[in-house]
Write a protein that holds these residues in place. Structure first.
Motif, PDB file in Angstrom:
ATOM      1  N   GLY A 169       0.819  -1.201   0.000  1.00 55.10           N
ATOM      2  CA  GLY A 169       0.000   0.000   0.000  1.00 55.10           C
ATOM      3  C   GLY A 169       0.850   1.246   0.000  1.00 55.10           C
ATOM      4  N   PHE A 170       0.190   2.384  -0.142  1.00 54.06           N
ATOM      5  CA  PHE A 170       0.875   3.674  -0.004  1.00 54.06           C
ATOM      6  C   PHE A 170      -0.147   4.742   0.350  1.00 54.06           C
ATOM      7  CE2 PHE A 170      -0.328   6.044  -3.871  1.00 54.06           C
ATOM      8  CZ  PHE A 170      -0.847   5.033  -4.660  1.00 54.06           C
ATOM      9  N   ILE A 171       0.365   5.864   0.843  1.00 48.75           N
ATOM     10  CA  ILE A 171      -0.486   6.997   1.196  1.00 48.75           C
ATOM     11  C   ILE A 171      -0.384   8.047   0.090  1.00 48.75           C
ATOM     12  CG2 ILE A 171      -0.825   8.903   2.857  1.00 48.75           C
ATOM     13  CD1 ILE A 171      -1.467   6.329   4.209  1.00 48.75           C
ATOM     14  N   ALA A 172      -1.523   8.480  -0.424  1.00 46.46           N
ATOM     15  CA  ALA A 172      -1.561   9.558  -1.416  1.00 46.46           C
ATOM     16  C   ALA A 172      -2.168  10.788  -0.764  1.00 46.46           C
ATOM     17  CB  ALA A 172      -2.391   9.146  -2.624  1.00 46.46           C
ATOM     18  N   ALA A 224      -6.886  -3.028  -4.761  1.00 48.09           N
ATOM     19  CA  ALA A 224      -7.695  -3.901  -3.904  1.00 48.09           C
ATOM     20  C   ALA A 224      -8.652  -3.079  -3.043  1.00 48.09           C
ATOM     21  CB  ALA A 224      -6.795  -4.762  -3.024  1.00 48.09           C
ATOM     22  N   GLU A 225      -8.144  -2.012  -2.430  1.00 47.26           N
ATOM     23  CA  GLU A 225      -8.952  -1.215  -1.511  1.00 47.26           C
ATOM     24  C   GLU A 225      -8.439   0.211  -1.488  1.00 47.26           C
ATOM     25  OE1 GLU A 225     -10.017  -2.875   2.430  1.00 47.26           O
ATOM     26  OE2 GLU A 225      -8.342  -4.214   2.036  1.00 47.26           O
ATOM     27  N   GLU A 226      -9.320   1.110  -1.133  1.00 49.99           N
ATOM     28  CA  GLU A 226      -8.908   2.505  -0.954  1.00 49.99           C
ATOM     29  C   GLU A 226      -9.700   3.095   0.196  1.00 49.99           C
ATOM     30  OE1 GLU A 226      -9.813   5.141  -4.253  1.00 49.99           O
ATOM     31  OE2 GLU A 226      -9.583   6.784  -2.826  1.00 49.99           O
ATOM     32  N   TYR A 227      -9.010   3.774   1.093  1.00 47.27           N
ATOM     33  CA  TYR A 227      -9.660   4.426   2.227  1.00 47.27           C
ATOM     34  C   TYR A 227      -9.313   5.911   2.200  1.00 47.27           C
ATOM     35  CZ  TYR A 227     -10.116  -0.333   4.007  1.00 47.27           C
ATOM     36  OH  TYR A 227     -10.419  -1.664   4.150  1.00 47.27           O
ATOM     37  N   LEU A 256      -5.381   5.964   1.703  1.00 53.94           N
ATOM     38  CA  LEU A 256      -4.574   4.746   1.779  1.00 53.94           C
ATOM     39  C   LEU A 256      -4.995   3.873   0.609  1.00 53.94           C
ATOM     40  CD1 LEU A 256      -2.680   2.637   3.112  1.00 53.94           C
ATOM     41  CD2 LEU A 256      -4.682   1.830   4.377  1.00 53.94           C
ATOM     42  N   VAL A 257      -4.053   3.609  -0.288  1.00 55.74           N
ATOM     43  CA  VAL A 257      -4.317   2.775  -1.455  1.00 55.74           C
ATOM     44  C   VAL A 257      -3.656   1.415  -1.222  1.00 55.74           C
ATOM     45  CG1 VAL A 257      -4.008   2.569  -3.952  1.00 55.74           C
ATOM     46  CG2 VAL A 257      -4.296   4.833  -2.911  1.00 55.74           C
TER      47      VAL A 257
END
Lengths: 207, 207
Positions: free
Chosen positions: A63-66, A141-144, A153-154
């Protein structure tokens, strides 16, 4: 040794660039990776991130933070196509990688202006960085969206890993030291590394 | 150069420890931080994390990923008390820090058995690591449970920063090199660093 203590009220009133530097630096050394994407009309995008993280090994997730605005192209392209690549940054390309953080106009691909080549695999629609030694293809898969500040959060599932065979150890470790992968402090200070030690799995002492 | 490509079906069938090593190592160098907590009856807990990340500077936020089971004490204590500390790991304490990853029984504090001292501040209920040179006190802001694998993203707001004054540069950067902060590769390989370069804010070229 003189100690400095910042409390919340002081943090909130710090001069903006001072606070940005201070808070960005608190977590210590971060990974440096280039995230490659493409939009629905075929314009590629490449951006350096210091927030790429391991999420899980089974299923294999990263994951990573954008940030809300700065990393908009990357996020929009992932939402459009469902695909992205993560490409390790090594010593020979860290300056090119850093240059991807400039605010290029819409329609300009960082691949074209930052001196980094792209390549495609038939297994992933997003572009890889030609020069990178460790390349990972993922599907969204998911994104918050974080309530606190609008960051995203990707999370992606790994569908492909491409690396030089000589970087793989017999037990599956990736030899980032041999790859000359680098680490970043804050937003702009790049470091090479030296091994201090590889420690055994920690056990509760029997004594 | 021979290239190795792993596709999803092969990744899914890799031997477990090989896959764990491979996937954990993909993101590159990570930060090494000790997270300190205390439960409602006063038992302290300390655990090393390689997933501490910057979330935002205004408000000042940091986060980390907690695995579903392994990091249960840390997460439970944060949920109980709303507080935690993040403490940078440096060269003199990385072996002690690594030892906190052993599975100690309920009721045993890693502070007591891993050779690290604790200290409290009146501004934060969670314990700090005495030996750490960069200590951050936080209150729980948000928590997300990832659907993909049950991991938790924990986000905290910074309420206190305690560090040696000599580690602060005039523009607010934290001198982790001077602090001898370390970086970790995968789960167990610790590295010191050397500066390659501090780059200017990247701008679009005018040419």
């Amino acid at each position: 040794l003189k100690t400095k203590i910042f409390l919340r009220p002081e943090i909130q009133t710090l001069e903006k660039s001072y606070r940005t530097n201070l808070i960005n630096g608190l977590s210590g050394f971060q990974s440096a990776n280039l995230i490659g994407t493409i939009n629905s009309v075929g314009i590629t995008n490449l951006a350096i991130f210091n927030s790429v993280m391991h999420i899980g090994a089974d299923p294999a997730l990263m994951g990573f933070i954008a940030r809300p605005s700065a990393e908009l192209h990357t996020l929009k392209n992932i939402q459009e196509t469902g695909a992205f690549t993560i490409n390790a940054v090594h010593e020979s390309i860290f300056k090119n990688a850093h240059q991807t953080s400039a605010r290029y106009a819409n329609g300009v691909s960082e691949f074209d202006v930052c001196g980094l080549g792209h390549e495609f695999s038939k297994n992933c629609t997003a572009p890889y960085v030609l020069e990178s030694r460790i390349k990972i293809g993922l599907t969204l898969a998911e994104e918050y969206t974080l309530k606190s500040n609008g960051c995203h959060l990707v999370v992606g599932e790994i569908i492909e890993i491409i690396l030089e065979e000589s970087l793989l150890t017999i037990d599956g470790n990736v030899d980032h030291k041999k790859a000359k992968s680098i680490t970043v402090l804050g937003l702009d200070e790049y470091h090479s590394t030296q091994v201090l030690g590889k420690l055994a799995y920690a056990k509760v002492s029997e004594s």
